[in-house]
Design a protein around this motif. Structure first.
Motif, mmCIF file in Angstrom:
data_model
loop_
_atom_site.group_PDB
_atom_site.id
_atom_site.type_symbol
_atom_site.label_atom_id
_atom_site.label_comp_id
_atom_site.label_asym_id
_atom_site.label_seq_id
_atom_site.Cartn_x
_atom_site.Cartn_y
_atom_site.Cartn_z
ATOM 1 N N LYS A 51 60.486 -20.061 1.128
ATOM 2 C CA LYS A 51 60.947 -20.243 2.249
ATOM 3 C C LYS A 51 59.895 -21.497 3.097
ATOM 4 N N ALA A 52 58.664 -20.720 3.717
ATOM 5 C CA ALA A 52 57.465 -21.376 4.722
ATOM 6 C C ALA A 52 57.649 -23.216 3.511
ATOM 7 N N GLN A 53 57.579 -22.590 2.349
ATOM 8 C CA GLN A 53 57.298 -24.141 1.630
ATOM 9 C C GLN A 53 58.405 -24.828 1.705
ATOM 10 N N VAL A 115 44.878 -21.998 -7.325
ATOM 11 C CA VAL A 115 46.000 -21.288 -5.957
ATOM 12 C C VAL A 115 46.982 -22.119 -6.171
ATOM 13 N N LEU A 116 48.072 -21.065 -6.814
ATOM 14 C CA LEU A 116 48.635 -20.870 -7.091
ATOM 15 C C LEU A 116 50.359 -20.591 -6.226
ATOM 16 N N ASP A 117 49.477 -19.854 -5.154
ATOM 17 C CA ASP A 117 50.621 -19.859 -4.121
ATOM 18 C C ASP A 117 49.660 -19.145 -3.501
ATOM 19 N N PHE A 118 50.403 -18.926 -1.914
ATOM 20 C CA PHE A 118 49.503 -18.413 -0.500
ATOM 21 C C PHE A 118 50.391 -18.550 0.044
ATOM 22 N N TYR A 119 50.167 -17.198 0.998
ATOM 23 C CA TYR A 119 51.281 -17.090 1.793
ATOM 24 C C TYR A 119 51.005 -15.325 3.298
ATOM 25 N N ILE A 120 51.004 -16.017 4.473
ATOM 26 C CA ILE A 120 51.086 -15.252 5.002
ATOM 27 C C ILE A 120 51.926 -15.023 6.040
ATOM 28 N N ALA A 121 52.374 -13.526 6.584
ATOM 29 C CA ALA A 121 53.560 -13.345 6.992
ATOM 30 C C ALA A 121 53.241 -14.399 8.553
ATOM 31 N N GLN A 125 50.032 -16.111 11.073
ATOM 32 C CA GLN A 125 49.684 -17.078 10.744
ATOM 33 C C GLN A 125 48.811 -17.146 11.839
ATOM 34 N N ARG A 126 47.035 -17.668 11.811
ATOM 35 C CA ARG A 126 45.947 -18.791 12.552
ATOM 36 C C ARG A 126 45.754 -17.155 13.099
ATOM 37 N N HIS A 127 45.808 -15.946 12.966
ATOM 38 C CA HIS A 127 44.495 -15.381 13.316
ATOM 39 C C HIS A 127 43.657 -15.059 11.697
ATOM 40 N N GLY A 128 42.914 -15.645 11.395
ATOM 41 C CA GLY A 128 41.990 -15.184 10.595
ATOM 42 C C GLY A 128 42.025 -14.375 9.028
ATOM 43 N N TYR A 129 43.731 -14.389 8.817
ATOM 44 C CA TYR A 129 43.853 -13.728 7.953
ATOM 45 C C TYR A 129 43.972 -14.159 6.722
ATOM 46 N N ARG A 152 49.804 -28.160 -5.291
ATOM 47 C CA ARG A 152 51.215 -28.881 -4.618
ATOM 48 C C ARG A 152 50.667 -27.733 -3.348
ATOM 49 N N PRO A 153 49.571 -27.944 -2.743
ATOM 50 C CA PRO A 153 49.364 -27.104 -1.759
ATOM 51 C C PRO A 153 50.005 -28.410 -0.509
ATOM 52 N N SER A 154 50.345 -27.747 0.008
ATOM 53 C CA SER A 154 50.778 -27.650 1.388
ATOM 54 C C SER A 154 50.031 -28.497 2.784
ATOM 55 N N LYS A 156 49.564 -27.261 5.937
ATOM 56 C CA LYS A 156 49.021 -26.115 6.231
ATOM 57 C C LYS A 156 47.790 -25.687 5.543
ATOM 58 N N PHE A 157 48.418 -25.326 4.228
ATOM 59 C CA PHE A 157 46.785 -25.602 3.375
ATOM 60 C C PHE A 157 45.673 -25.852 3.464
ATOM 61 N N LEU A 158 46.194 -27.386 3.253
ATOM 62 C CA LEU A 158 45.028 -28.540 3.122
ATOM 63 C C LEU A 158 44.314 -28.432 4.300
ATOM 64 N N SER A 159 45.204 -28.371 6.033
ATOM 65 C CA SER A 159 44.727 -28.387 7.415
ATOM 66 C C SER A 159 42.703 -26.781 6.895
ATOM 67 N N PHE A 160 43.583 -25.782 6.227
ATOM 68 C CA PHE A 160 43.328 -24.746 6.250
ATOM 69 C C PHE A 160 42.013 -24.578 4.750
ATOM 70 N N LEU A 161 41.909 -25.427 4.104
ATOM 71 C CA LEU A 161 40.670 -26.129 3.565
ATOM 72 C C LEU A 161 40.101 -26.643 4.079
HETATM 73 N N1 ACO Z 1 49.802 -25.525 10.823
HETATM 74 C C1 ACO Z 1 49.164 -26.621 10.583
HETATM 75 N N2 ACO Z 1 47.647 -25.900 10.048
HETATM 76 C C2 ACO Z 1 47.708 -23.925 9.643
HETATM 77 C C3 ACO Z 1 49.105 -24.036 10.250
HETATM 78 C C4 ACO Z 1 50.139 -24.336 11.280
HETATM 79 N N3 ACO Z 1 51.475 -23.684 12.015
HETATM 80 N N4 ACO Z 1 48.768 -22.263 10.213
HETATM 81 C C5 ACO Z 1 47.433 -22.429 9.832
HETATM 82 N N5 ACO Z 1 47.395 -23.320 9.117
HETATM 83 C C6 ACO Z 1 45.644 -23.569 8.914
HETATM 84 C C7 ACO Z 1 44.950 -24.770 10.002
HETATM 85 O O1 ACO Z 1 43.701 -25.180 9.486
HETATM 86 C C8 ACO Z 1 44.187 -23.242 10.966
HETATM 87 O O2 ACO Z 1 43.677 -23.689 11.744
HETATM 88 P P1 ACO Z 1 43.624 -23.876 13.436
HETATM 89 O O3 ACO Z 1 43.951 -22.815 13.733
HETATM 90 O O4 ACO Z 1 41.768 -24.173 14.008
HETATM 91 O O5 ACO Z 1 44.704 -25.499 13.380
HETATM 92 C C9 ACO Z 1 43.333 -22.803 9.528
HETATM 93 O O6 ACO Z 1 44.324 -22.271 8.878
HETATM 94 C C10 ACO Z 1 43.609 -20.829 10.810
HETATM 95 O O7 ACO Z 1 43.454 -20.604 9.640
HETATM 96 P P2 ACO Z 1 43.296 -18.664 9.326
HETATM 97 O O8 ACO Z 1 44.673 -18.001 10.663
HETATM 98 O O9 ACO Z 1 42.543 -18.272 8.156
HETATM 99 O O10 ACO Z 1 45.163 -18.989 8.105
HETATM 100 P P3 ACO Z 1 46.994 -18.204 7.863
HETATM 101 O O11 ACO Z 1 46.050 -16.688 8.364
HETATM 102 O O12 ACO Z 1 47.590 -18.952 9.068
HETATM 103 O O13 ACO Z 1 46.406 -18.397 6.362
HETATM 104 C C11 ACO Z 1 48.633 -20.517 4.873
HETATM 105 C C12 ACO Z 1 46.824 -19.808 5.970
HETATM 106 C C13 ACO Z 1 48.448 -19.177 4.233
HETATM 107 C C14 ACO Z 1 48.375 -22.047 5.284
HETATM 108 C C15 ACO Z 1 49.243 -19.732 6.120
HETATM 109 O O14 ACO Z 1 49.380 -20.837 7.036
HETATM 110 C C16 ACO Z 1 50.945 -19.606 5.754
HETATM 111 O O15 ACO Z 1 51.154 -18.853 4.917
HETATM 112 N N6 ACO Z 1 51.757 -20.906 5.835
HETATM 113 C C17 ACO Z 1 52.982 -21.241 4.860
HETATM 114 C C18 ACO Z 1 53.098 -20.998 3.538
HETATM 115 C C19 ACO Z 1 52.021 -22.575 2.976
HETATM 116 O O16 ACO Z 1 51.980 -23.579 3.695
HETATM 117 N N7 ACO Z 1 51.285 -21.691 2.234
HETATM 118 C C20 ACO Z 1 50.414 -22.890 1.322
HETATM 119 C C21 ACO Z 1 51.338 -22.954 -0.307
HETATM 120 S S1 ACO Z 1 50.133 -24.181 -1.615
HETATM 121 C C22 ACO Z 1 49.610 -23.370 -2.161
HETATM 122 O O17 ACO Z 1 50.030 -22.091 -2.200
HETATM 123 C C23 ACO Z 1 49.257 -23.623 -3.705
#
Ligand code: ACO
Length: 191
Positions: A51-53, A115-121, A125-129, A152-154, A156-161
């Motif tokens: 749903k998130a993706q 990395v095939l799937d990644f999700y934080i509730a 999100q954005r708390h370092g989990y 297929r990184p989203s 948000k995930f590209l920003s995370f990396l």
């Molecule tokens: N918008 C943009 N960037 C985001 C967001 C957001 N809403 N949430 C997290 N990020 C990125 C940013 O770089 C952020 O840093 P910033 O706050 O300084 O901008 C950084 O992640 C934060 O790091 P964490 O807190 O450690 O990450 P988080 O616990 O949020 O987990 C994750 C990251 C898994 C991508 C999470 O945001 C999430 O579940 N998103 C929705 C599902 C998703 O897109 N999953 C990836 C699918 S692709 C795949 O799995 C191959």
């Protein structure tokens, strides 16, 4: 993510590593009732991630886990929800045989950990989990993030990396996988 059962009974560690057997810890082995709850948790996580993706269907489910050789890292917060615990999120990885274009645009065959799937509730999100979970997986696999491929990184995930691992320079591919420049620089040293 709360469930109407005790998360701490299913998953003994803060991060559990699940494989095809779907065993979350010593307690859940050989307990069909607890195994059924683990199935519920994984299916719920898979649906929330899809749903998130904005995906049409989940790419993670208990039945998919049972039929594929993937590993799922599950992060819990054991103290929340009156001591019953909550599930914070998950990260799914697995080896895939891929044909990738290297920096010269030449096709090479590789089998990296992906990395095939990644999700934080949502509310966590954005708390370092996400980084906590990702770092745990890197240590467990003894791997650098640049040596992995991303399915297929989203955005948000590209920003995370980019933020946590300075991965910004991707190498164009003709499939859905994303790899970064160092993937090719470091390849021979890693193999
Ligand atoms: N918008 C943009 N960037 C985001 C967001 C957001 N809403 N949430 C997290 N990020 C990125 C940013 O770089 C952020 O840093 P910033 O706050 O300084 O901008 C950084 O992640 C934060 O790091 P964490 O807190 O450690 O990450 P988080 O616990 O949020 O987990 C994750 C990251 C898994 C991508 C999470 O945001 C999430 O579940 N998103 C929705 C599902 C998703 O897109 N999953 C990836 C699918 S692709 C795949 O799995 C191959």
């Amino acid at each position: 993510m709360e469930f109407p059962f005790d998360i701490n009974q299913l998953f003994s560690e803060r991060v559990s590593v699940l494989d095809q057997t779907l065993v979350g810890g010593r307690k859940s082995a050989g307990r069909p009732d607890l195994q059924a709850h683990i199935v519920t948790v994984i299916d719920e996580l898979g649906r929330a991630s899809a749903k998130a993706q904005h995906l049409p269907a989940p790419i993670t489910s208990a039945s998919k886990m049972q039929s594929q050789r993937h590993q799922l890292y599950l992060l819990k917060d054991g103290e929340s929800n009156g001591g019953r615990g909550v599930v914070v999120g998950f990260l799914k990885v697995g080896y895939k045989k891929l044909f990738l274009l290297d920096l010269q645009g030449v096709h090479i065959e590789v089998e990296p950990l992906c990395v095939l799937d990644f999700y934080i509730a949502e509310n966590l999100q954005r708390h370092g989990y996400g980084m906590e979970l990702f770092d745990f997986m890197l240590q467990h696999k003894n791997l650098e993030p640049v040596l992995m491929a991303y399915d297929r990184p989203s955005p948000k995930f590209l920003s995370f990396l980019a933020k946590h691992y300075c991965l910004t320079q991707s190498v164009p591919q003709v499939n859905n996988f994303v790899v970064f420049e160092g993937f090719f620089f470091n390849r021979s040293a890693a193999q």
